[in-house]
Motif scaffolding. Sequence first.
Motif, mmCIF file in Angstrom:
data_model
loop_
_atom_site.group_PDB
_atom_site.id
_atom_site.type_symbol
_atom_site.label_atom_id
_atom_site.label_comp_id
_atom_site.label_asym_id
_atom_site.label_seq_id
_atom_site.Cartn_x
_atom_site.Cartn_y
_atom_site.Cartn_z
ATOM 1 N N ASP A 1 28.835 34.586 52.284
ATOM 2 C CA ASP A 1 28.955 35.723 53.189
ATOM 3 C C ASP A 1 30.171 36.566 52.830
ATOM 4 O OD1 ASP A 1 27.886 36.157 56.458
ATOM 5 O OD2 ASP A 1 29.524 37.338 55.593
ATOM 6 N N GLU A 2 29.971 37.875 52.770
ATOM 7 C CA GLU A 2 31.062 38.776 52.398
ATOM 8 C C GLU A 2 32.235 38.674 53.354
ATOM 9 O OE1 GLU A 2 29.851 42.809 51.700
ATOM 10 O OE2 GLU A 2 31.882 43.567 51.989
ATOM 11 N N SER A 3 31.971 38.368 54.603
ATOM 12 C CA SER A 3 33.056 38.266 55.577
ATOM 13 C C SER A 3 33.992 37.107 55.271
ATOM 14 C CB SER A 3 32.479 38.095 56.989
ATOM 15 O OG SER A 3 31.783 36.862 57.089
ATOM 16 N N ASP A 4 33.552 36.187 54.441
ATOM 17 C CA ASP A 4 34.388 35.038 54.090
ATOM 18 C C ASP A 4 35.278 35.311 52.892
ATOM 19 O OD1 ASP A 4 31.852 32.602 54.988
ATOM 20 O OD2 ASP A 4 33.561 33.361 56.131
ATOM 21 N N HIS A 5 35.092 36.413 52.207
ATOM 22 C CA HIS A 5 35.955 36.734 51.070
ATOM 23 C C HIS A 5 36.411 38.181 51.118
ATOM 24 C CE1 HIS A 5 32.466 38.476 48.847
ATOM 25 N NE2 HIS A 5 31.806 37.462 49.302
ATOM 26 N N LYS A 6 36.888 38.590 52.298
ATOM 27 C CA LYS A 6 37.406 39.944 52.448
ATOM 28 C C LYS A 6 38.715 40.156 51.711
ATOM 29 C CE LYS A 6 37.180 39.796 56.966
ATOM 30 N NZ LYS A 6 37.248 40.172 58.392
ATOM 31 N N TYR A 7 39.449 39.098 51.514
ATOM 32 C CA TYR A 7 40.729 39.182 50.813
ATOM 33 C C TYR A 7 40.618 38.312 49.564
ATOM 34 C CZ TYR A 7 42.224 41.279 55.120
ATOM 35 O OH TYR A 7 42.326 42.110 56.198
ATOM 36 N N MET A 8 40.829 38.921 48.410
ATOM 37 C CA MET A 8 40.652 38.206 47.162
ATOM 38 C C MET A 8 41.869 38.409 46.265
ATOM 39 S SD MET A 8 36.605 38.668 46.330
ATOM 40 C CE MET A 8 36.589 37.222 45.271
ATOM 41 N N ALA A 9 42.059 37.478 45.352
ATOM 42 C CA ALA A 9 43.252 37.544 44.511
ATOM 43 C C ALA A 9 43.053 36.749 43.234
ATOM 44 C CB ALA A 9 44.455 36.992 45.281
ATOM 45 N N TRP A 10 43.957 36.990 42.316
ATOM 46 C CA TRP A 10 44.071 36.195 41.104
ATOM 47 C C TRP A 10 45.404 35.470 41.117
ATOM 48 C CZ3 TRP A 10 40.185 35.404 37.773
ATOM 49 C CH2 TRP A 10 39.123 36.306 37.757
ATOM 50 N N PHE A 11 45.361 34.201 40.795
ATOM 51 C CA PHE A 11 46.553 33.385 40.606
ATOM 52 C C PHE A 11 46.519 32.835 39.189
ATOM 53 C CE2 PHE A 11 48.559 32.646 44.804
ATOM 54 C CZ PHE A 11 47.652 33.325 45.610
ATOM 55 N N ARG A 12 47.634 32.313 38.738
ATOM 56 C CA ARG A 12 47.659 31.646 37.438
ATOM 57 C C ARG A 12 48.613 30.472 37.490
ATOM 58 N NH1 ARG A 12 50.742 36.250 33.733
ATOM 59 N NH2 ARG A 12 52.837 35.996 34.624
ATOM 60 N N GLN A 13 48.333 29.532 36.630
ATOM 61 C CA GLN A 13 49.180 28.352 36.532
ATOM 62 C C GLN A 13 49.361 27.987 35.073
ATOM 63 O OE1 GLN A 13 47.887 24.949 38.817
ATOM 64 N NE2 GLN A 13 49.944 24.078 38.809
ATOM 65 N N ALA A 14 50.580 28.098 34.619
ATOM 66 C CA ALA A 14 50.907 27.695 33.263
ATOM 67 C C ALA A 14 51.204 26.200 33.228
ATOM 68 C CB ALA A 14 52.110 28.480 32.756
ATOM 69 N N SER A 15 51.064 25.620 32.065
ATOM 70 C CA SER A 15 51.282 24.187 31.930
ATOM 71 C C SER A 15 52.678 23.808 32.384
ATOM 72 C CB SER A 15 51.067 23.777 30.473
ATOM 73 O OG SER A 15 51.285 22.399 30.302
ATOM 74 N N GLY A 16 52.765 22.855 33.298
ATOM 75 C CA GLY A 16 54.050 22.378 33.778
ATOM 76 C C GLY A 16 54.722 23.265 34.804
ATOM 77 N N LYS A 17 54.038 24.315 35.246
ATOM 78 C CA LYS A 17 54.635 25.237 36.210
ATOM 79 C C LYS A 17 53.783 25.318 37.473
ATOM 80 C CE LYS A 17 57.053 28.152 32.879
ATOM 81 N NZ LYS A 17 57.338 29.541 32.451
#
Length: 122
Positions: free
Chosen positions: A27-43
């Motif tokens: 449902d679109e109402s469940d993803h109104k706010y979206m983002a990209w994250f990242r995780q580098a090795s060991g961080k």
Amino acid sequence: HVQLVESGGGSVQAGGSLRLSCKASGDESDHKYMAWFRQASGKQREGVAGMEIYGDTTYADAVKGRFTISQDNGRKNLYLEMNDLKVEDTATYFCAANPDPATIEIQWSYLYWGQGTQVTVS
């Protein structure tokens, strides 16, 4: 329930570009706010870019001017255009979504997460 599936990762030389995609189901109402994250090795995982339902965007200082977050009109696909990539951009990139206001400053403000896609810059 929302499922997020990332694609578009790969290996690229410094200065190159990649475009990540995230396909959202549910449902679109469940993803109104979206983002990209990242995780580098060991961080720790860090926020990269976020988009709100009305189109407002936020970026981490490290990627401002180089990365662009966008969404298709149907709001089913989230994109991250990455230009002028640097070695320090190497990480696993995750798509995240939440039904309520969330911030890239706080990863646990997002409820739904994808499995991630690897980006390697050499």
